[in-house]
Design a protein around this motif. Structure first.
Motif, PDB file in Angstrom:
ATOM      1  N   ILE A 139     -40.399  55.314 -51.763  1.00  0.00           N
ATOM      2  CA  ILE A 139     -41.717  55.729 -52.256  1.00  0.00           C
ATOM      3  C   ILE A 139     -42.146  56.985 -51.502  1.00  0.00           C
ATOM      4  CG2 ILE A 139     -44.156  55.092 -52.475  1.00  0.00           C
ATOM      5  CD1 ILE A 139     -43.289  52.221 -52.853  1.00  0.00           C
ATOM      6  N   HIS A 143     -47.785  59.471 -51.835  1.00  0.00           N
ATOM      7  CA  HIS A 143     -48.414  58.430 -52.653  1.00  0.00           C
ATOM      8  C   HIS A 143     -48.799  57.183 -51.856  1.00  0.00           C
ATOM      9  CE1 HIS A 143     -47.344  60.780 -56.100  1.00  0.00           C
ATOM     10  NE2 HIS A 143     -46.043  60.580 -55.979  1.00  0.00           N
ATOM     11  N   VAL A 147     -51.083  53.931 -53.316  1.00  0.00           N
ATOM     12  CA  VAL A 147     -50.438  52.689 -53.761  1.00  0.00           C
ATOM     13  C   VAL A 147     -50.658  51.518 -52.803  1.00  0.00           C
ATOM     14  CG1 VAL A 147     -48.701  53.933 -55.102  1.00  0.00           C
ATOM     15  CG2 VAL A 147     -48.181  53.264 -52.724  1.00  0.00           C
ATOM     16  N   THR A 225     -42.917  47.297 -55.282  1.00  0.00           N
ATOM     17  CA  THR A 225     -41.529  47.745 -55.123  1.00  0.00           C
ATOM     18  C   THR A 225     -40.572  47.167 -56.148  1.00  0.00           C
ATOM     19  OG1 THR A 225     -41.001  45.931 -53.588  1.00  0.00           O
ATOM     20  CG2 THR A 225     -41.896  47.961 -52.633  1.00  0.00           C
ATOM     21  N   THR A 228     -38.283  49.683 -57.753  1.00  0.00           N
ATOM     22  CA  THR A 228     -37.678  50.696 -56.888  1.00  0.00           C
ATOM     23  C   THR A 228     -36.197  50.380 -56.683  1.00  0.00           C
ATOM     24  OG1 THR A 228     -38.164  49.510 -54.831  1.00  0.00           O
ATOM     25  CG2 THR A 228     -39.876  50.997 -55.665  1.00  0.00           C
ATOM     26  N   TYR A 269     -50.543  48.527 -57.851  1.00  0.00           N
ATOM     27  CA  TYR A 269     -49.705  49.543 -58.490  1.00  0.00           C
ATOM     28  C   TYR A 269     -48.247  49.113 -58.519  1.00  0.00           C
ATOM     29  CZ  TYR A 269     -53.666  52.739 -57.983  1.00  0.00           C
ATOM     30  OH  TYR A 269     -54.895  53.334 -58.075  1.00  0.00           O
ATOM     31  N   TYR A 271     -44.426  51.078 -58.608  1.00  0.00           N
ATOM     32  CA  TYR A 271     -43.773  52.379 -58.368  1.00  0.00           C
ATOM     33  C   TYR A 271     -42.341  52.303 -58.875  1.00  0.00           C
ATOM     34  CZ  TYR A 271     -42.553  56.691 -55.866  1.00  0.00           C
ATOM     35  OH  TYR A 271     -42.158  57.967 -55.544  1.00  0.00           O
ATOM     36  N   ILE A 277     -45.897  56.165 -61.197  1.00  0.00           N
ATOM     37  CA  ILE A 277     -46.835  55.195 -60.638  1.00  0.00           C
ATOM     38  C   ILE A 277     -47.663  54.609 -61.772  1.00  0.00           C
ATOM     39  CG2 ILE A 277     -48.780  54.841 -59.069  1.00  0.00           C
ATOM     40  CD1 ILE A 277     -47.787  57.305 -57.519  1.00  0.00           C
TER      41      ILE A 277
END
Length: 297
Positions: A139, A143, A147, A225, A228, A269, A271, A277
């Motif tokens: 990330i 940001h 977040v 996450t 991600t 949020y 990501y 986002i």
């Protein structure tokens, strides 16, 4: 937000295999694990051990958590300074735990100075861990504040909870019900057996060690996450029912937890790799969902 199907909850901690939790320490703001793959394993397990930076301060926390629920004796001892908080305690239905939980604006009115210093140290340590995790999963630092709802920049919402497990309450089935913490990460100080975690549909015992805090990852971090390159698992955990000892001098189980959460006007949020986002919901809506959704089936 994932839903877990739980196996039968153990009745005694002795039934469980002890988890070989990964160990780490923060060195120059970097999270350094003892094992080469320790970071990856900790993100997958949702739990690991972090070295305590100042063990002298931790002793004050231990003294407080072992005395806060007791009545004052007015004997001018240091233990007595840490007693007499019963009027502030809350409890959990169908569990042995009773707890003292106050946000930081009340700490100076209630807690001894050395305990406050420990709690501040734990918050700073949790923030350092969170920053390292966000960097690890990819990330972008620009940001982070958005977040995490300010949690990375000391503008989040932080609470400390002192727990006492009332062994006298034998009518209930658990010390603390099976759950996941709502926030990003929790630092837990416990040195007595009882903590259990659910990993790959199997319960394990996690033994707190002298010189270490236990770190649990929370739901905010799992949701953030999930898309991600390295999703983080929120730690499913609870405390087994504490047996009543025949030894009147044996203390009840206690623990101290510090929680790292987004500020109340922040958001939840998601990501994705590449930097996308997505705002999912407000913090009040998220907490309302936790009241009604069944996280553990």
């Amino acid at each position: 937000m994932s839903v877990h199907t739980s196996p039968e909850i153990p009745k005694d901690i002795s039934e469980l295999v002890v988890l070989k939790a990964q160990k780490a320490q923060v060195v120059d703001d970097k999270l350094v694990f003892e094992d080469a793959n320790g970071f990856d394993q900790a993100l997958s397990d949702g739990v690991f051990l972090i070295k305590i930076p100042d063990t002298d301060l931790a002793k004050h926390g231990d003294l407080f958590r072992n005395n806060f629920y007791l009545n004052k004796l007015n004997d001018n001892s240091i233990e007595d300074e840490y007693r007499g908080f019963k009027q502030y305690l809350s409890s959990k239905e169908k569990a042995q735990v009773e707890y003292l939980s106050m946000p930081p604006q009340y700490w100076s009115q209630l807690y001894p100075q050395q305990v406050i210093k420990l709690l501040e140290q734990m918050i700073n340590l949790a923030i350092a861990i969170l920053k390292n995790v966000l960097r690890k999963v990819g990330i972008d630092e620009k940001h982070w504040d958005l977040v995490t709802g300010g949690a990375c920049s000391r503008n989040g919402f932080y609470t400390a909870t002192f727990n006492h497990y009332c062994a006298e309450r034998q009518e209930v089935s658990l010390g603390r019900s099976i759950h996941r913490d709502a926030g990003f990460c929790t630092l837990l100080r416990c040195t007595q057996p009882g903590l259990m975690v659910l990993i790959n549909n199997q319960y394990y015992a996690v033994n707190g060690e002298e010189g270490y805090f236990v770190v649990n990852f929370g739901l905010n971090l799992e949701i953030l996450t999930e898309k991600t390159k390295m999703p983080v698992k929120a730690c499913v955990h609870g405390v087994v029912k504490m047996a009543k000892s025949n030894n009147p001098d044996e203390p009840d189980r206690t623990s101290l937890a510090v929680f790292t959460n987004p500020k109340h006007d922040g958001g939840i949020y998601s990501y994705e790799e590449g930097g996308k986002i997505t705002f999912l919901r407000s913090i009040p809506d998220f907490y309302e969902t936790l009241k009604t959704d069944r996280i553990i089936k």
